[in-house]
Design an enzyme around this catalytic site. Structure first.
Site, short mmCIF file in Angstrom:
data_model
loop_
_atom_site.label_atom_id
_atom_site.label_comp_id
_atom_site.label_asym_id
_atom_site.label_seq_id
_atom_site.Cartn_x
_atom_site.Cartn_y
_atom_site.Cartn_z
N SER A 18 -62.33 -11.42 13.17
CA SER A 18 -61.69 -10.84 14.35
C SER A 18 -60.84 -9.62 14.03
O SER A 18 -60.67 -8.75 14.87
CB SER A 18 -60.83 -11.90 15.05
OG SER A 18 -59.92 -12.50 14.14
N HIS A 243 -52.82 -10.52 15.52
CA HIS A 243 -53.87 -9.58 15.13
C HIS A 243 -53.33 -8.16 15.26
O HIS A 243 -52.48 -7.90 16.11
CB HIS A 243 -55.10 -9.73 16.03
CG HIS A 243 -55.93 -10.93 15.73
ND1 HIS A 243 -55.54 -12.20 16.07
CD2 HIS A 243 -57.14 -11.06 15.12
CE1 HIS A 243 -56.46 -13.07 15.69
NE2 HIS A 243 -57.44 -12.39 15.10
#
Length: 262
Positions: A18, A243
């Site tokens: 990801s 993230h």
């Protein structure tokens, strides 16, 4: 090459999880609690157009084969993504390993139960760190062997490490990092350091370049000023938590660019 003939296109294959897919950078936003668009199966959330592979490919004028996929482990990258590497490939970037031992589960546990169950939270993080040290090297060896077997001599491979997602100490004014105590911050940073050390060692053994983003992201973790890493996101966008955001992806692109620029 005959005069006037067009040069062959520069081919760049991006492999990874990801982080390489740009989840959390927006464009589009990953409107999901996990890697799937709906529930726990079916289509994955789409890769961001702001992910570093796309930025690097644009800077190189390269043809990008983007195989990065939210939730991919290093074994999944080996089995499902590395087949995109061929003798025509000029550049490969690979960012994998973080997902190999279910790191999301301890983070969710820590968010729900830390405090009051800080000791258990830290123990679960430390257990992942141990697996990074003891088990991940074998996983990466198999992945990198697969890349070596498929790539041509002279193709460049760049292994991309992971930034710290939290600062060394907790803050009193920001809760995006979970408002966890310092001991949990330090456990998370030890995990990232171990992960990067293993990635760097395996990259060196295979003659690959290694990009360590830790120093560049220093003070820019979640709750940093400015932050290049998302903190804890709402449940409907939980997959974006911890993230790199759009600025973080731009920073990763710049770091990779230092190794691949002509």
């Amino acid at each position: 090459m005959a005069v006037g003939a067009e040069a062959e296109a520069f081919e760049y294959v991006a492999l990874g999880d990801s982080a390489a897919a740009g989840i959390g950078a927006g464009s589009p936003a990953a409107n999901s609690s996990n890697c799937y668009v709906s529930g726990n199966s079916g289509p994955r959330v789409p890769n961001s157009t702001l992910a570093y592979p796309k930025r690097v490919a644009q800077s190189l004028g390269a043809t990008l084969v983007d195989k990065a996929l939210c939730g991919a482990s290093s074994n999944a990258v080996r089995r499902q993504q590395a087949t995109a590497v061929t003798k025509a490939t000029d550049l490969v970037t690979v960012q994998a390993g973080s997902n190999d031992f279910g790191f999301a589960a301890p983070l969710i546990f820590c968010y729900v139960w830390n405090p009051p169950r800080t000791g258990t939270c830290n123990s679960r993080i430390n257990a992942i760190t141990t697996q990074y040290r003891q088990v991940l090297p074998g996983n990466l060896e198999r992945l990198f062997d697969r890349i070596d077997a498929r790539k041509r001599d002279g193709a460049q491979v760049v292994v991309v490490g992971y930034p710290h997602v939290v600062q060394a100490e907790s803050t009193l004014t920001c809760f995006a990092d979970g408002a966890w105590p310092d001991s949990t911050h330090q456990a998370l940073r030890r995990a990232a350091n171990t992960l990067n050390q293993v990635l760097a060692a395996k990259a060196k053994a295979h003659g690959y370049d290694f990009v360590d983003p830790s120093a560049s992201f220093n003070t820019h973790e979640s709750c940093g000023d400015p932050s290049w890493v998302n903190g804890i996101r709402p449940f409907t966008r939980q997959v974006e938590s911890f993230h790199p955001n759009a600025t973080g992806q731009e920073a990763l692109a710049w770091l990779v660019w230092q190794y691949v620029k002509p």
